[in-house]
Write a protein that holds these residues in place. Structure first.
Motif, mmCIF file in Angstrom:
data_model
loop_
_atom_site.group_PDB
_atom_site.id
_atom_site.type_symbol
_atom_site.label_atom_id
_atom_site.label_comp_id
_atom_site.label_asym_id
_atom_site.label_seq_id
_atom_site.Cartn_x
_atom_site.Cartn_y
_atom_site.Cartn_z
ATOM 1 N N CYS A 168 0.812 -1.220 0.000
ATOM 2 C CA CYS A 168 0.000 0.000 0.000
ATOM 3 C C CYS A 168 0.842 1.264 0.000
ATOM 4 O O CYS A 168 1.889 1.342 0.643
ATOM 5 C CB CYS A 168 -0.917 0.014 1.215
ATOM 6 N N CYS A 169 0.330 2.257 -0.703
ATOM 7 C CA CYS A 169 0.860 3.609 -0.657
ATOM 8 C C CYS A 169 -0.303 4.527 -0.280
ATOM 9 O O CYS A 169 -1.436 4.061 -0.125
ATOM 10 C CB CYS A 169 1.473 3.989 -2.003
ATOM 11 N N PRO A 170 -0.076 5.822 -0.101
ATOM 12 C CA PRO A 170 -1.168 6.686 0.351
ATOM 13 C C PRO A 170 -2.411 6.672 -0.520
ATOM 14 O O PRO A 170 -3.517 6.922 -0.020
ATOM 15 C CB PRO A 170 -0.511 8.073 0.370
ATOM 16 N N ARG A 171 -2.276 6.388 -1.821
ATOM 17 C CA ARG A 171 -3.453 6.411 -2.688
ATOM 18 C C ARG A 171 -4.163 5.064 -2.780
ATOM 19 O O ARG A 171 -5.218 4.954 -3.405
ATOM 20 C CB ARG A 171 -3.073 6.862 -4.096
ATOM 21 N N THR A 172 -3.615 4.030 -2.148
ATOM 22 C CA THR A 172 -4.160 2.682 -2.282
ATOM 23 C C THR A 172 -5.467 2.526 -1.514
ATOM 24 O O THR A 172 -5.585 2.956 -0.371
ATOM 25 C CB THR A 172 -3.159 1.639 -1.756
ATOM 26 N N THR A 173 -6.425 1.867 -2.164
ATOM 27 C CA THR A 173 -7.636 1.417 -1.484
ATOM 28 C C THR A 173 -7.635 -0.098 -1.449
ATOM 29 O O THR A 173 -7.450 -0.746 -2.482
ATOM 30 C CB THR A 173 -8.905 1.909 -2.197
ATOM 31 N N ILE A 174 -7.836 -0.650 -0.266
ATOM 32 C CA ILE A 174 -7.947 -2.100 -0.090
ATOM 33 C C ILE A 174 -9.425 -2.437 0.061
ATOM 34 O O ILE A 174 -10.133 -1.802 0.841
ATOM 35 C CB ILE A 174 -7.194 -2.570 1.171
ATOM 36 N N PHE A 175 -9.890 -3.428 -0.692
ATOM 37 C CA PHE A 175 -11.234 -3.947 -0.510
ATOM 38 C C PHE A 175 -11.124 -5.383 -0.021
ATOM 39 O O PHE A 175 -10.559 -6.243 -0.700
ATOM 40 C CB PHE A 175 -12.039 -3.908 -1.811
ATOM 41 N N LEU A 176 -11.677 -5.651 1.157
ATOM 42 C CA LEU A 176 -11.682 -6.987 1.729
ATOM 43 C C LEU A 176 -13.117 -7.415 1.981
ATOM 44 O O LEU A 176 -13.865 -6.736 2.689
ATOM 45 C CB LEU A 176 -10.895 -7.028 3.040
ATOM 46 N N SER A 177 -13.497 -8.528 1.382
ATOM 47 C CA SER A 177 -14.826 -9.108 1.569
ATOM 48 C C SER A 177 -14.659 -10.391 2.358
ATOM 49 O O SER A 177 -13.830 -11.237 2.000
ATOM 50 C CB SER A 177 -15.474 -9.391 0.207
ATOM 51 N N SER A 178 -15.440 -10.547 3.425
ATOM 52 C CA SER A 178 -15.175 -11.678 4.313
ATOM 53 C C SER A 178 -16.429 -12.207 4.974
ATOM 54 O O SER A 178 -17.276 -11.438 5.440
ATOM 55 C CB SER A 178 -14.178 -11.259 5.398
ATOM 56 N N LYS A 179 -16.534 -13.527 5.020
ATOM 57 C CA LYS A 179 -17.476 -14.187 5.908
ATOM 58 C C LYS A 179 -17.012 -13.934 7.341
ATOM 59 O O LYS A 179 -15.840 -14.150 7.676
ATOM 60 C CB LYS A 179 -17.488 -15.694 5.632
ATOM 61 N N MET A 180 -17.920 -13.448 8.179
ATOM 62 C CA MET A 180 -17.518 -13.024 9.520
ATOM 63 C C MET A 180 -17.580 -14.200 10.494
ATOM 64 O O MET A 180 -18.522 -14.344 11.283
ATOM 65 C CB MET A 180 -18.381 -11.858 9.970
ATOM 66 N N ARG A 181 -16.558 -15.040 10.455
ATOM 67 C CA ARG A 181 -16.495 -16.237 11.290
ATOM 68 C C ARG A 181 -15.871 -15.901 12.649
ATOM 69 O O ARG A 181 -14.655 -15.818 12.788
ATOM 70 C CB ARG A 181 -15.682 -17.318 10.580
ATOM 71 N N THR A 182 -16.719 -15.735 13.639
ATOM 72 C CA THR A 182 -16.240 -15.368 14.966
ATOM 73 C C THR A 182 -15.268 -16.402 15.505
ATOM 74 O O THR A 182 -14.246 -16.058 16.127
ATOM 75 C CB THR A 182 -17.432 -15.229 15.939
ATOM 76 N N GLU A 183 -15.559 -17.679 15.272
ATOM 77 C CA GLU A 183 -14.742 -18.747 15.843
ATOM 78 C C GLU A 183 -13.336 -18.777 15.281
ATOM 79 O O GLU A 183 -12.430 -19.406 15.852
ATOM 80 C CB GLU A 183 -15.423 -20.108 15.620
ATOM 81 N N HIS A 184 -13.098 -18.113 14.137
ATOM 82 C CA HIS A 184 -11.770 -18.104 13.534
ATOM 83 C C HIS A 184 -11.080 -16.757 13.686
ATOM 84 O O HIS A 184 -10.053 -16.516 13.048
ATOM 85 C CB HIS A 184 -11.862 -18.490 12.053
#
Length: 221
Positions: A168-184
């Motif tokens: 990442c640099c200052p202009r970077t956008t990260i998109f993270l899509s995730s199943k919200m597994r509490t147990e993990h």
């Protein structure tokens, strides 16, 4: 990225999906996003493990990009843990300069799907990337870093953070899509760990599928 813990999938993923990897077979699935029809081959079996399927988090991310009309044309993009490659392939078709990455044993599946969907001439690369080990081989000027369902194994979280920080640099956008597994520890990662290093914003919540999409960026001084 998944390391040796892949050998015990029941410790990584909910038990109801463990049967996905007990037999070896190939499945072709068709999807349509942003006016593009995608044919994605999935090679199920113990060899690919969690990299084999098209996960719902990836489909949610593709749908989000379609609804938000995110402009990827001419942008430098890297996908982490690409698996089947479906998200990065879509972004390549939308005009992005895409690098698809995953562990070495997954690359043939990604390459096959890329060849089947992306016409010659599109700037698309497929490369091995093991988090925390060889991210320094990659540039630090990406416009977008993409990941779908890559936050599920606590032992990898420090390595993932190191990789994100490098890419990442200052202009970077990260998109993270995730199943919200509490147990993990997935919920803890997004609520407690990642915000210590990045600005984290929840941009979409699919209650039915329990999938969140986050937009992540560097803190500005």
């Amino acid at each position: 990225m998944y390391s040796e813990e892949e050998s015990d999938l029941n410790d990584v993923l909910p038990q109801d999906v463990g049967s996905l990897f007990s037999d070896t077979y190939t499945e072709e699935s068709r999807y349509e996003f942003c006016g593009h029809r995608l044919l994605i081959t999935q090679h199920y079996g113990c060899h690919l493990g969690v990299a084999a399927p098209v996960w719902d988090a990836a489909l949610n991310l593709c749908s989000y990009f379609e609804k938000q009309k995110v402009n990827f044309k001419g942008k430098n993009i890297i996908e982490l843990g690409a698996g089947t490659g479906i998200v990065g392939i879509l972004l390549s078709l939308l005009g992005g300069n895409v690098t698809l990455t995953d562990l070495p044993h997954t690359l043939p599946q990604i390459e096959k799907n890329a060849s089947a969907n992306v016409p010659n001439g599109h700037p698309l690369k497929v490369c091995a990337l093991s988090w925390g080990l060889d991210q320094t081989k990659f540039p630090q000027d990406y416009d977008f870093v993409i990941g779908a369902d890559i936050v599920y194994l606590k032992e990898t979280y420090d390595h993932l953070l190191q990789t994100l920080q490098h890419l990442c640099c200052p202009r970077t956008t990260i998109f993270l899509s995730s199943k919200m597994r509490t147990e993990h520890g997935t919920v803890d990662f997004f609520q407690d760990v990642l915000p210590k290093h990045f600005n984290v914003a929840l941009v979409q919540r699919n209650v039915e599928d329990n999938i969140n999409i986050y937009s992540v960026s560097q803190y500005q001084n």
